[in-house]
Every structure is written in C-alpha cells, then in structure tokens.
Design an enzyme around this catalytic site. Structure first.
Site, PDB file in Angstrom:
ATOM      1  N   LYS A   1      -5.256   2.287  -7.383  1.00 17.55           N
ATOM      2  CA  LYS A   1      -4.746   2.981  -6.464  1.00 17.55           C
ATOM      3  C   LYS A   1      -4.118   4.356  -7.456  1.00 17.55           C
ATOM      4  O   LYS A   1      -3.597   4.117  -8.320  1.00 17.55           O
ATOM      5  CB  LYS A   1      -3.520   2.315  -5.753  1.00 17.55           C
ATOM      6  CG  LYS A   1      -2.420   3.040  -4.756  1.00 17.55           C
ATOM      7  CD  LYS A   1      -1.814   2.379  -4.192  1.00 17.55           C
ATOM      8  CE  LYS A   1      -0.408   2.979  -3.419  1.00 17.55           C
ATOM      9  NZ  LYS A   1       0.734   2.182  -2.946  1.00 17.55           N
TER      10      LYS A   1
ATOM     11  N   LYS B   1      -7.721   3.176  -3.481  1.00 17.26           N
ATOM     12  CA  LYS B   1      -6.536   3.554  -2.553  1.00 17.26           C
ATOM     13  C   LYS B   1      -6.065   4.992  -3.141  1.00 17.26           C
ATOM     14  O   LYS B   1      -5.179   5.001  -3.788  1.00 17.26           O
ATOM     15  CB  LYS B   1      -5.658   2.596  -2.094  1.00 17.26           C
ATOM     16  CG  LYS B   1      -4.426   2.939  -1.336  1.00 17.26           C
ATOM     17  CD  LYS B   1      -3.370   1.961  -1.182  1.00 17.26           C
ATOM     18  CE  LYS B   1      -2.403   2.299  -0.586  1.00 17.26           C
ATOM     19  NZ  LYS B   1      -1.389   1.187  -0.132  1.00 17.26           N
TER      20      LYS B   1
ATOM     21  N   ASP C   1       1.101  -4.332  -3.823  1.00 13.54           N
ATOM     22  CA  ASP C   1       0.979  -2.916  -4.603  1.00 13.54           C
ATOM     23  C   ASP C   1       1.716  -2.830  -5.674  1.00 13.54           C
ATOM     24  O   ASP C   1       2.928  -2.645  -5.559  1.00 13.54           O
ATOM     25  CB  ASP C   1       1.127  -1.927  -3.582  1.00 13.54           C
ATOM     26  CG  ASP C   1      -0.013  -1.701  -2.469  1.00 13.54           C
ATOM     27  OD1 ASP C   1      -0.480  -2.754  -2.286  1.00 13.54           O
ATOM     28  OD2 ASP C   1      -0.251  -0.694  -2.216  1.00 13.54           O
TER      29      ASP C   1
END
Length: 359
Positions: free
Chosen positions: A259, A295, A196
């Site tokens: 995300k 996400k 991430d």
C-alpha cells in the site's frame, strides 16, 4: 516499451510488454460487479507465502525515471472507456474501495454510518436505472482505528464486508515493536479480517533491509489468518528505488498487499509510485507464482482518478487485479464523487456533493 525499460533488476525474471491501449476496453456493465446471492469472498487468490530473505532479489534494482514518467503521462489518453462502459468501471471501483474514517474526532456513531454506506454505496434508484437492481453491490472493506473495530464488525455482521484496522502505531509507526504486535493481535481478536500496518521508514532510509524483512515477518505472524497490507509511506522514502526495494522486501516477508500511504503524509499515492510498485508485484509473481495485492491511499478522491488507476492496474498486471482480492483503494470521499458521476450518467445532470453523503 517492456517492463525492463522502467525497472532493471540483477535477478532474472520473466517480463511481458505493456499491453496496447486497446486492452483497456474490457469491463462493461454486463461484467459482474459483485455476487448476486452469497456474499463476496474478499480474498479468493492463493495467499502469499513468505520467502527466505535474499538481498539478490532487490539490490540490483534501478529505476529509469524518464521512461517511468513517459509511461505515466500516457494514462489520460489511454482511458478510453465512456458512457455505459465507464459506468461499469465505476461500479467495479466501488467494490474495491476500503471505505475509511481515520480522524481524531471519529465516534462509534460515525463508524456505524460509514458501515451503512459501505453496505448500500449507491442509491437504489440509480442502480435500478443502470440495470443492477438485482445485484449485491458493496465496498471492499471498511477501514478504521483499532478502537472501532468491534463497532464496525457488529455493524457489518452478515454482509460479507471485512473490517480492516490500521495498526502498528499508525500513521508514524514509531511505537515499540512489542506494542505493534500486541495492537495487531488485539484488532484480530476484535474481529478485524485485514490489518493495515505501517513499516518503520528508518529501515528503508538507512538500508537496513534485513530489519525491514524481520519486522514485516513478525507483523504477518501476529496477524494470523488476517490479511496484511504493508503501508510503505512512499512520500517519505525519498527515492523510487527505495520504494521498489521496500515493496520487494515486504512481499518477500509475506505481505498480502503493498500500500502506498497512510494518507497522512505530505505526498501520498501517485501514478509514478504506483507504476514502480506494480512492476515489483509483477516481478514477485514471476519469481514465486504468488499474486500480491495493491492499494493506493491518499489523494484518490475523484472518479476520474480511480479510472486512471484501474486502467494502470489492468495494463500492468491484468484483469485479475481489478477485483477486490487484489486491488483496493483507500478513500473517504471517492465514493461520493463516483455516485455523482453515476447520477450524471443516468440523469444528465450533476448533483451537489452534499446529496451523496458518506454516511
């Protein structure tokens, strides 16, 4: 209301109308929530391939704010799943959680407890009462700082649960670019299957889209076979138009997921930002044929909120985006509330949060 009523782009892409409310009632407890034999494959979809940089894909984007706000306002009334069906949706949500600990006081023992909870997210007696005693149910991933990647990998060995590492100077992303790449490479060496990353917000705020593309392309290259989730930190990007453009550029450069947030910003995931990002995923798929995951992270802490996000995913992108290879929820306390709701469904009584520990 069609997709183009919310997001307008200069490029010609195929659009499809938002499904009616009746499209929500599709996931029942009989639907598979995890494999019954072999470990789940977290990335079944064909991986996104980077496209050449082309500002024409995003420069003409405009956001119809009032239309987007009206669309989001319909969500609570469209969440029509109840009782057994709602329990099925919540079990599915568990399989999409990136169970997370990103605190300054994290320890190896806390990470091991978190991993144990990821492997057994719901008490056995509740699963038996729900008819899932013979199913393998676990979270989508465990997300930790680089320091604890090897600890988590060891704790999850043989479970099929991937380890995700936050990287690139998380959460601010203001360390030198070379160090960002080294951090990604180190986490991959330690066994992280997902990375991430945080983008440099300055590139977005100053309109340096080529720099954002180059940065994301380098992150994807450094990650190798590990899948990359691009954290946009949407609460710091000022406008929905910036969010839309940043989403498209990161996907164009090869991001496997986009995300919302680090969870550390003042404003994290919101339905409005989510809608804009999902429309960009839809446009990207129409252009390239590649499906990119989504996400939300930060602020998704209740079962009700998780259901709203699931409904939005299904209505905007389709059933495939209810699976963990295309949908993750970054959360630390959400699992406890889902387990509480499942216990209420089984017993008719709510229990205290301290009876549903994370780890």
């Amino acid at each position: 209301m069609t997709s183009t009523s919310l997001v307008r782009s200069s490029g010609a892409v195929r659009s499809r109308p938002a499904p009616p409310a009746s499209a929500v009632a599709a996931l029942t407890p009989a639907a598979p929530v995890a494999t019954t034999e072999a470990p789940a494959q977290p990335h079944a979809a064909a991986r996104n391939t980077a496209q050449p940089f082309d500002s024409g894909w995003f420069e003409g984007i405009r956001i119809n704010l009032s239309a987007a706000e009206r669309r989001v306002a319909t969500l609570p009334g469209r969440r029509s799943v109840k009782k057994d069906a709602q329990a099925g949706w919540l079990l599915k949500a568990i399989t999409c959680i990136d169970l997370t600990t990103l605190n300054g006081d994290d320890t190896a023992e806390r990470v091991r407890r978190l991993c144990a909870k990821a492997v057994t997210p719901v008490r056995a007696d509740l699963l038996a009462a729900l008819g899932f005693a013979d199913r393998t149910l676990h979270t989508g991933a465990v997300c930790v700082y680089h320091r604890f990647v090897s600890t988590a990998v060891e704790a999850l060995a043989g479970t099929g649960i991937p380890v995700a590492a936050v990287s690139t100077g998380f959460p601010a992303g203001l360390i030198p670019h070379e160090l960002k790449l080294k951090e990604i490479e180190a986490s991959v060496r330690d066994g992280a299957a997902e990375i991430d990353i945080v983008i440099t917000r300055e590139h977005v705020l100053t309109g340096q889209w080529q720099k954002l593309y180059d940065e994301m392309r380098d992150f994807r290259s450094a990650a190798g076979d590990a899948h990359v989730k691009a954290i946009l930190a949407t609460g710091e990007l000022k406008t929905l138009r910036n969010v839309a453009k940043a989403s498209m550029v990161c996907m164009m450069a090869g991001a496997d997921f986009i995300k919302t947030s680090t969870g550390k910003e003042g404003v994290n995931a919101t339905p409005l930002v989510t809608l804009v990002m999902l429309r960009m995923i839809r446009q990207y798929e129409a252009r390239t044929g590649f499906r990119v995951g989504y996400k939300p992270a930060g602020g998704v802490s209740t079962a009700k909120t998780a259901l709203d996000y699931q409904v939005l995913m299904k209505e905007e992108l389709g059933r495939a985006w209810l699976e963990p290879d295309l949908f993750r929820i970054g959360a630390s306390t959400l699992l406890a509330d889902i387990e509480r709701q499942l216990e209420h469904h089984v017993t008719g009584r709510y229990s205290a949060f301290n009876r549903h520990p994370i780890g």
